[in-house]
Design an enzyme around this catalytic site. Structure first.
Site, PDB file in Angstrom:
ATOM      1  N   THR A 138       0.823  -1.216   0.000  1.00  0.00           N
ATOM      2  CA  THR A 138       0.000   0.000   0.000  1.00  0.00           C
ATOM      3  C   THR A 138       0.854   1.261   0.000  1.00  0.00           C
ATOM      4  O   THR A 138       0.548   2.239  -0.701  1.00  0.00           O
ATOM      5  CB  THR A 138      -0.937   0.016   1.221  1.00  0.00           C
ATOM      6  N   CYS A 139       1.927   1.243   0.767  1.00  0.00           N
ATOM      7  CA  CYS A 139       2.818   2.408   0.828  1.00  0.00           C
ATOM      8  C   CYS A 139       3.448   2.695  -0.536  1.00  0.00           C
ATOM      9  O   CYS A 139       3.597   3.857  -0.933  1.00  0.00           O
ATOM     10  CB  CYS A 139       3.912   2.159   1.861  1.00  0.00           C
ATOM     11  N   THR A 140       3.804   1.639  -1.228  1.00  0.00           N
ATOM     12  CA  THR A 140       4.498   1.775  -2.515  1.00  0.00           C
ATOM     13  C   THR A 140       3.547   2.067  -3.670  1.00  0.00           C
ATOM     14  O   THR A 140       3.853   2.866  -4.562  1.00  0.00           O
ATOM     15  CB  THR A 140       5.295   0.484  -2.814  1.00  0.00           C
TER      16      THR A 140
END
Length: 252
Positions: A138-140
């Site tokens: 999700t962060c990426t």
């Protein structure tokens, strides 16, 4: 007072019967307050002498008791957390001053640089968002790309700096930033020992999870003006619902 005396004598008679034996006993000295504490304003004492040895005066040792325990009025004190269980402190809130901390990053020459939170925010309007971990899905795929894409719009609204904080080392963050082509749009800051994250009260304990992440940061996005939190979008756990660049834009 008559009822107090009757209660006392009844208790003493019961106690005397219980301790009388065929062997030689010693006279005992007890505090009647331990037997009928709620009825007496002051402790009194009396002697129970054995018929076998009236000359002895050795007192019977009794454990010390607190009157609050006898009356059922126990004080409530916090218990220490069980070993290995983290106690979550209250998280930062809107209107709070950001705690001081020192974050680090690698410059273009590959040198480690450090920056204090006060220097990052003093006299500025700053957006700080945090992710549970570099290279995580999700962060990426969403969180960092969203701020990269909206960076110009945020700065057009008066934002001086956009910084991403993660509990990762500076080398991982540099490689991550290069893979996402963040360039100068986002400053990726390492909180390697999670000291700043702990000071904010936003730790995320992923110890024991198969991903091997350990102690990380909850996902959030905040807007600070001169170091004071004006907007705080704090996610539950690692969710991604309110901490996007779009949500911060709506608040500006």
């Amino acid at each position: 007072m008559a009822s107090s005396s009757a209660c006392l004598m009844a208790h003493l008679a019961s106690f005397t019967s219980a301790i009388t034996t065929t062997t030689t006993t010693t006279p005992t000295k007890i505090h009647a307050a331990l037997l009928c504490r709620p009825l007496l304003s002051k402790p009194i004492s009396c002697s129970l002498s054995s018929t076998n040895n009236a000359a002895s005066t050795r007192p019977l040792a009794l454990p010390a008791l607190r009157s609050t325990a006898l009356l059922g009025n126990r004080s409530h004190t916090p218990r220490a957390a069980a070993s290995g269980v983290a106690v979550q402190e209250k998280s930062i809130a809107v209107g709070d001053k950001l705690p001081e901390g020192e974050l680090s990053y690698l410059d273009k020459a590959g040198n480690i640089q450090t920056i204090k939170v006060s220097d990052l925010t003093q006299g500025k309007k700053v957006v700080i968002f945090a992710v549970p971990g570099a290279f995580t899905p999700t962060c990426t795929q969403k969180h960092v790309p969203g701020f990269t894409q909206k960076a110009d719009e945020l700065k057009a609204k008066g934002v001086d700096t956009i910084a991403c904080v993660s509990v990762n080392d500076v080398f991982v963050l540099k490689a991550w930033g290069e893979s996402l082509a963040v360039d100068d749009k986002i400053l990726l800051l390492s909180d390697g020992s999670a000291e700043f994250t702990k000071a904010l009260g936003v730790t995320l304990d992923l110890t024991g999870k198969p991903q091997g992440l350990g102690l990380r940061s909850r996902r959030y996005a905040l807007l600070a003006e001169d170091g004071v939190v004006k907007v705080l979008n704090l996610e539950e756990g690692g969710s991604f619902t309110v901490s996007s660049a779009e949500e911060i834009l709506k608040a500006l």
